[in-house]
Scaffold this active site. Structure first.
Site, PDB file in Angstrom:
ATOM      1  N   CYS A  18     -10.769  -2.527  -4.281  1.00 55.68           N
ATOM      2  CA  CYS A  18      -9.880  -3.579  -4.794  1.00 55.68           C
ATOM      3  C   CYS A  18     -10.676  -4.745  -5.366  1.00 55.68           C
ATOM      4  CB  CYS A  18      -8.936  -4.069  -3.702  1.00 55.68           C
ATOM      5  SG  CYS A  18      -7.644  -2.862  -3.337  1.00 55.68           S
ATOM      6  N   ASN A  60       0.840  -1.203   0.000  1.00 57.59           N
ATOM      7  CA  ASN A  60       0.000   0.000   0.000  1.00 57.59           C
ATOM      8  C   ASN A  60       0.871   1.248   0.000  1.00 57.59           C
ATOM      9  OD1 ASN A  60       0.549  -0.932   2.659  1.00 57.59           O
ATOM     10  ND2 ASN A  60      -1.086   0.310   3.527  1.00 57.59           N
ATOM     11  N   CYS A 104     -10.489  -4.553   0.123  1.00 58.16           N
ATOM     12  CA  CYS A 104     -11.539  -3.530   0.257  1.00 58.16           C
ATOM     13  C   CYS A 104     -12.441  -3.555  -0.981  1.00 58.16           C
ATOM     14  CB  CYS A 104     -10.912  -2.150   0.443  1.00 58.16           C
ATOM     15  SG  CYS A 104     -10.279  -1.429  -1.094  1.00 58.16           S
ATOM     16  N   CYS A 123      -4.075   0.821  -2.487  1.00 57.54           N
ATOM     17  CA  CYS A 123      -3.945  -0.422  -1.717  1.00 57.54           C
ATOM     18  C   CYS A 123      -2.897  -1.332  -2.352  1.00 57.54           C
ATOM     19  CB  CYS A 123      -5.268  -1.177  -1.688  1.00 57.54           C
ATOM     20  SG  CYS A 123      -6.566  -0.364  -0.754  1.00 57.54           S
ATOM     21  N   GLU A 176      -3.101  -4.434  -3.175  1.00 58.08           N
ATOM     22  CA  GLU A 176      -3.620  -5.287  -4.250  1.00 58.08           C
ATOM     23  C   GLU A 176      -3.628  -4.549  -5.582  1.00 58.08           C
ATOM     24  OE1 GLU A 176      -4.903  -4.669  -1.281  1.00 58.08           O
ATOM     25  OE2 GLU A 176      -6.159  -6.317  -0.546  1.00 58.08           O
ATOM     26  N   GLU A 206       0.440   5.141   0.696  1.00 56.73           N
ATOM     27  CA  GLU A 206      -0.470   6.157   1.232  1.00 56.73           C
ATOM     28  C   GLU A 206      -0.091   7.552   0.751  1.00 56.73           C
ATOM     29  OE1 GLU A 206      -0.854   5.469   5.470  1.00 56.73           O
ATOM     30  OE2 GLU A 206      -2.079   3.688   5.074  1.00 56.73           O
TER      31      GLU A 206
HETATM   32  N1  THU Z   1      -5.243  -1.501   2.556  1.00 59.36           N
HETATM   33  C1  THU Z   1      -4.697  -2.295   1.586  1.00 59.36           C
HETATM   34  O1  THU Z   1      -3.617  -1.996   1.051  1.00 59.36           O
HETATM   35  N2  THU Z   1      -5.348  -3.419   1.243  1.00 59.36           N
HETATM   36  C2  THU Z   1      -6.471  -3.895   1.852  1.00 59.36           C
HETATM   37  O2  THU Z   1      -6.958  -4.952   1.482  1.00 59.36           O
HETATM   38  C3  THU Z   1      -7.083  -3.123   2.940  1.00 59.36           C
HETATM   39  C4  THU Z   1      -6.518  -1.786   3.190  1.00 59.36           C
HETATM   40  C5  THU Z   1      -4.510  -0.310   2.993  1.00 59.36           C
HETATM   41  C6  THU Z   1      -5.076   1.005   2.599  1.00 59.36           C
HETATM   42  C7  THU Z   1      -4.511   1.923   3.676  1.00 59.36           C
HETATM   43  O3  THU Z   1      -3.213   2.328   3.301  1.00 59.36           O
HETATM   44  C8  THU Z   1      -4.393   1.023   4.890  1.00 59.36           C
HETATM   45  O4  THU Z   1      -4.461  -0.302   4.407  1.00 59.36           O
HETATM   46  C9  THU Z   1      -5.473   1.246   5.940  1.00 59.36           C
HETATM   47  O5  THU Z   1      -6.739   1.217   5.358  1.00 59.36           O
END
Ligand code: THU
Length: 163
Positions: free
Chosen positions: A117, A62, A114, A73, A75, A64
């Site tokens: 994704c 991920n 999520c 994310c 994925e 940010e």
């Molecule tokens: N996140 C992912 O990378 N993948 C997921 O399946 C769930 C959430 C990340 C997004 C954000 O940077 C952090 O997790 C918290 O939501």
């Protein structure tokens, strides 16, 4: 009026010790790569590792952003990388893991992609073929979902734009 029902089944493993060698290796890579995530805001470090049809392994984390919604994310970072390097190759299996760096957490429960994704996973499957998902944390139970699209029933697809 009639009713329709939707259900699917998935496998639950007690730990990586029960997985075959290929899946266990993918889980190991997803867990390891999660530490390379850029997650200074949530401190929730996610890692994904995918086995492609050509045998290549592609990873993602991920990414940010100070403007929170810009965050990508793990994925989707992985799929963007995979599709950029190998536009015509599908993903057999994607393992997803995380390490929650916040205090008083132990990252031992599988996480599930999520909603955004899930939509992206369905598009990737539509481009190629179904993709297995291995959902895990740093330890604990592991879920194996046979087809990513099962997590998004009645999904919106490109074909709907032509209806
Ligand atoms: N996140 C992912 O990378 N993948 C997921 O399946 C769930 C959430 C990340 C997004 C954000 O940077 C952090 O997790 C918290 O939501």
């Amino acid at each position: 009026m009639m009713k329709e029902a939707y259900s699917f089944s998935f496998d639950v493993y007690e730990s990586e010790d029960e997985l075959n060698a290929t899946d266990a290796a993918l889980v190991k890579q997803a867990r390891a790569i999660s530490e390379q995530a850029y997650a200074p805001y949530s401190k929730f470090f996610v890692g994904a590792a995918a086995l492609m049809d050509n045998g290549s392994i592609i990873t993602g984390t991920n990414q940010e952003n100070a403007s929170y919604p810009v965050t990508l994310c793990a994925e989707r970072a992985l799929m963007a990388a995979a599709a950029s390097v190998y536009p015509n190759i599908g993903i057999k299996t994607m393992a997803i893991s995380y390490h929650n760096h916040n205090k008083n957490t132990n990252s031992n429960t599988p996480i599930s992609p999520c909603g955004m994704c899930r939509q992206s996973l369905v598009e990737f499957e539509t481009r190629h073929h179904v993709m297995r998902l291995i959902l895990t944390g740093l330890s604990g139970k592991i879920y194996v979902i046979p087809e990513a699209g099962q997590l998004l029933p009645l999904s919106f697809k490109g074909e709907n734009l032509r209806m």
